[in-house]
Design a protein around this motif. Structure first.
Motif, PDB file in Angstrom:
ATOM      1  N   PRO A  19       0.978  -1.591  -0.332  1.00 18.98           N
ATOM      2  CA  PRO A  19       0.222  -0.122  -0.009  1.00 18.98           C
ATOM      3  C   PRO A  19       1.313   1.126   0.026  1.00 18.98           C
ATOM      4  N   GLY A  20       0.249   2.240  -0.921  1.00 19.52           N
ATOM      5  CA  GLY A  20       0.978   3.138  -0.545  1.00 19.52           C
ATOM      6  C   GLY A  20       0.031   4.503   0.163  1.00 19.52           C
ATOM      7  N   ALA A  21       0.801   5.778   0.277  1.00 19.97           N
ATOM      8  CA  ALA A  21       0.688   6.637   1.043  1.00 19.97           C
ATOM      9  C   ALA A  21      -0.837   7.433   0.323  1.00 19.97           C
ATOM     10  N   VAL A  22      -1.861   7.981   1.369  1.00 21.35           N
ATOM     11  CA  VAL A  22      -3.190   8.012   0.905  1.00 21.35           C
ATOM     12  C   VAL A  22      -3.502   9.679   1.343  1.00 21.35           C
ATOM     13  N   ARG A  23      -4.169  10.271  -0.193  1.00 21.12           N
ATOM     14  CA  ARG A  23      -3.944  11.522  -0.708  1.00 21.12           C
ATOM     15  C   ARG A  23      -5.411  12.026  -0.661  1.00 21.12           C
ATOM     16  N   THR A  24      -5.598  13.046  -0.523  1.00 24.16           N
ATOM     17  CA  THR A  24      -6.683  13.380  -0.691  1.00 24.16           C
ATOM     18  C   THR A  24      -6.743  14.128  -2.328  1.00 24.16           C
ATOM     19  N   VAL A  25      -8.225  14.038  -3.080  1.00 22.95           N
ATOM     20  CA  VAL A  25      -8.009  14.299  -4.092  1.00 22.95           C
ATOM     21  C   VAL A  25      -9.481  14.896  -4.517  1.00 22.95           C
ATOM     22  N   LYS A  26      -9.508  16.058  -5.484  1.00 24.54           N
ATOM     23  CA  LYS A  26     -10.361  16.488  -6.293  1.00 24.54           C
ATOM     24  C   LYS A  26     -10.223  16.446  -7.406  1.00 24.54           C
ATOM     25  N   VAL A  27     -11.470  16.185  -7.480  1.00 24.76           N
ATOM     26  CA  VAL A  27     -11.804  15.503  -9.586  1.00 24.76           C
ATOM     27  C   VAL A  27     -12.166  16.707  -9.766  1.00 24.76           C
ATOM     28  N   THR A  28     -11.428  16.214 -11.375  1.00 30.18           N
ATOM     29  CA  THR A  28     -11.548  17.859 -12.160  1.00 30.18           C
ATOM     30  C   THR A  28     -12.526  17.153 -13.248  1.00 30.18           C
ATOM     31  N   GLY A  29     -12.431  16.493 -13.799  1.00 33.52           N
ATOM     32  CA  GLY A  29     -12.399  16.025 -15.204  1.00 33.52           C
ATOM     33  C   GLY A  29     -12.056  14.399 -15.690  1.00 33.52           C
ATOM     34  N   PHE A  30     -12.248  14.128 -16.372  1.00 32.73           N
ATOM     35  CA  PHE A  30     -12.191  12.909 -16.896  1.00 32.73           C
ATOM     36  C   PHE A  30     -11.560  12.535 -18.467  1.00 32.73           C
ATOM     37  N   ASP A  31     -10.548  12.066 -18.661  1.00 34.48           N
ATOM     38  CA  ASP A  31     -10.172  12.117 -19.438  1.00 34.48           C
ATOM     39  C   ASP A  31     -10.447  10.258 -20.300  1.00 34.48           C
ATOM     40  N   GLY A  32     -10.906  10.217 -21.704  1.00 28.21           N
ATOM     41  CA  GLY A  32     -11.807   9.047 -21.057  1.00 28.21           C
ATOM     42  C   GLY A  32     -11.931   8.177 -20.230  1.00 28.21           C
ATOM     43  N   ALA A  33     -12.047   6.835 -20.115  1.00 31.40           N
ATOM     44  CA  ALA A  33     -12.087   6.306 -18.852  1.00 31.40           C
ATOM     45  C   ALA A  33     -11.504   6.445 -17.195  1.00 31.40           C
ATOM     46  N   ASP A  34     -10.308   7.575 -17.711  1.00 32.34           N
ATOM     47  CA  ASP A  34      -9.848   7.690 -16.637  1.00 32.34           C
ATOM     48  C   ASP A  34     -10.122   9.193 -16.081  1.00 32.34           C
ATOM     49  N   VAL A  35     -10.051   9.523 -14.304  1.00 30.62           N
ATOM     50  CA  VAL A  35     -10.618   9.891 -13.615  1.00 30.62           C
ATOM     51  C   VAL A  35      -9.600  11.100 -13.533  1.00 30.62           C
ATOM     52  N   LEU A  36      -9.430  12.549 -13.859  1.00 26.22           N
ATOM     53  CA  LEU A  36      -8.335  13.076 -13.420  1.00 26.22           C
ATOM     54  C   LEU A  36      -8.790  14.251 -12.108  1.00 26.22           C
ATOM     55  N   VAL A  37      -7.264  14.144 -11.585  1.00 28.32           N
ATOM     56  CA  VAL A  37      -8.200  14.972 -10.178  1.00 28.32           C
ATOM     57  C   VAL A  37      -6.633  15.905  -9.892  1.00 28.32           C
ATOM     58  N   GLN A  38      -6.726  16.636  -9.038  1.00 29.09           N
ATOM     59  CA  GLN A  38      -5.566  17.493  -7.844  1.00 29.09           C
ATOM     60  C   GLN A  38      -5.365  17.424  -6.679  1.00 29.09           C
ATOM     61  N   LEU A  39      -4.427  17.208  -6.279  1.00 31.02           N
ATOM     62  CA  LEU A  39      -4.086  16.944  -4.537  1.00 31.02           C
ATOM     63  C   LEU A  39      -4.774  18.302  -4.155  1.00 31.02           C
ATOM     64  N   VAL A  40      -5.347  17.803  -3.262  1.00 32.42           N
ATOM     65  CA  VAL A  40      -5.194  19.295  -1.893  1.00 32.42           C
ATOM     66  C   VAL A  40      -4.519  19.457  -0.963  1.00 32.42           C
ATOM     67  N   ASP A  41      -3.806  19.884   0.005  1.00 29.69           N
ATOM     68  CA  ASP A  41      -2.915  19.437   0.750  1.00 29.69           C
ATOM     69  C   ASP A  41      -3.800  19.994   2.421  1.00 29.69           C
ATOM     70  N   ALA A  42      -2.711  20.325   3.467  1.00 29.87           N
ATOM     71  CA  ALA A  42      -3.556  20.307   4.483  1.00 29.87           C
ATOM     72  C   ALA A  42      -4.299  21.233   4.691  1.00 29.87           C
ATOM     73  N   GLU A  43      -4.166  22.543   4.308  1.00 31.44           N
ATOM     74  CA  GLU A  43      -4.704  23.658   3.990  1.00 31.44           C
ATOM     75  C   GLU A  43      -6.223  23.446   3.004  1.00 31.44           C
ATOM     76  N   GLY A  44      -6.749  22.684   1.924  1.00 32.04           N
ATOM     77  CA  GLY A  44      -7.310  22.290   1.950  1.00 32.04           C
ATOM     78  C   GLY A  44      -7.357  22.934  -0.015  1.00 32.04           C
ATOM     79  N   GLY A  45      -6.387  23.087  -0.465  1.00 28.07           N
ATOM     80  CA  GLY A  45      -5.715  24.190  -1.275  1.00 28.07           C
ATOM     81  C   GLY A  45      -5.280  22.990  -2.886  1.00 28.07           C
ATOM     82  N   ALA A  46      -5.341  23.123  -3.402  1.00 28.99           N
ATOM     83  CA  ALA A  46      -5.509  22.195  -4.497  1.00 28.99           C
ATOM     84  C   ALA A  46      -3.903  22.557  -5.032  1.00 28.99           C
TER      85      ALA A  46
END
Length: 276
Positions: A19-46
């Motif tokens: 298992p790797g590290a768990v990250r909080t991410v925000k869904v930004t869209g889709f590329d075909g059947a893949d999910v594009l996300v942006q990592l969210v830092d501790a302060e809630g910023g992308a």
């Protein structure tokens, strides 16, 4: 006799599946059947942009990840590596069922667990591991990990409903399974057989393949004799020379504990023999 060293290729695969590290991410869209996300830092910023491949989106079967996620939604995902010019790839399925993830993370390689065989298939055995979340079946035993002996089907080793004790090989959060081994708790018969190199033995042929034959040398110990050791004449397949069950006399050329195999050769002029 010492235990054989672990296969480095197997160890490399195990390291990759940990298992790797768990990250909080925000869904930004889709590329075909893949999910594009942006990592969210501790302060809630992308921050960094990442990608969840389709097969890592969920343990559930869906036509498209858009059935699971909405743009702007925040989810947790596990880091699984970097590809496509070092873009971070993540797995949402590894974090989909928190109780399952917690259960799997508690296992360590080599830990001994108990469970009940759920189903037996030709490709392996499913096991209800004690303490697993309700409604799930988390244990799996591959055919090669059932027994040191030669079997034609897993049902020769275990049956549904049977209570077993097994050793943990690896727990995978992405597959939701813990891979187990029954034979790891049994003594490797090849360790006791290692001093037989150079001996001449007689035993029955158990399986014929085009390029040679397998024969039983001792309980749960098989050896392989190449076609070229059976005859000096040009022959295309082994079944033209011998039959299953036929007793033949051979010499133990090598006992390879690392690869867990015994290589045989023609008996030649050796003057000792032993009935297997």
């Amino acid at each position: 006799m010492s235990e054989p060293a672990p296969d480095p290729r197997v160890q490399s695969l195990i390291n990759h599946l940990r298992p790797g590290a768990v990250r909080t991410v925000k869904v930004t869209g889709f590329d075909g059947a893949d999910v594009l996300v942006q990592l969210v830092d501790a302060e809630g910023g992308a921050t960094e942009i990442g990608r969840i491949p389709r097969h890592e989106a969920s343990m559930r079967r869906v036509e498209h990840p858009a059935e699971l996620f909405e743009v702007g939604q925040e989810i947790e995902a596990e880091e699984i590596g970097r590809w496509r010019e070092s873009q971070l790839h993540l797995s949402a399925r590894a974090c989909e069922i928190p109780a399952l993830r917690s259960f799997l993370l508690a296992f360590e390689r080599g830990q001994v667990v108990a469970g009940t065989v759920s189903a037996v298939h030709n490709f392996g055995v499913f096991v209800h591991v004690d303490g697993e979340p309700d409604g799930l079946c988390t244990g799996f035993i591959r055919v090669p990990d059932l027994t040191w002996g030669w079997i034609n089907h897993p049902s020769e080793a275990v049956e549904a409903g049977q209570r077993i004790t097994a050793e943990v090989i690896i727990a995978e959060t992405r597959s939701g399974q813990v891979t187990l081994s029954l034979k790891a708790l049994q003594e490797d018969p090849l360790i006791r057989f290692a001093d037989q190199a150079g001996r001449v033995l007689t035993g029955p042929i158990t399986k014929i393949v085009p390029f040679g034959v397998f024969m039983r040398l001792a309980p749960d110990v098989m050896g392989f004799l190449h076609l070229s050791e059976l005859t000096d004449e040009p022959v295309e397949t082994s079944d033209r020379l011998v039959d299953e069950g036929e007793l033949i006399t051979v010499k133990v050329a090598e006992v390879d504990l690392q690869r867990h195999r015994v290589r045989l050769c023609a008996a030649g002029g050796a003057d000792t023999s032993h009935e297997a």
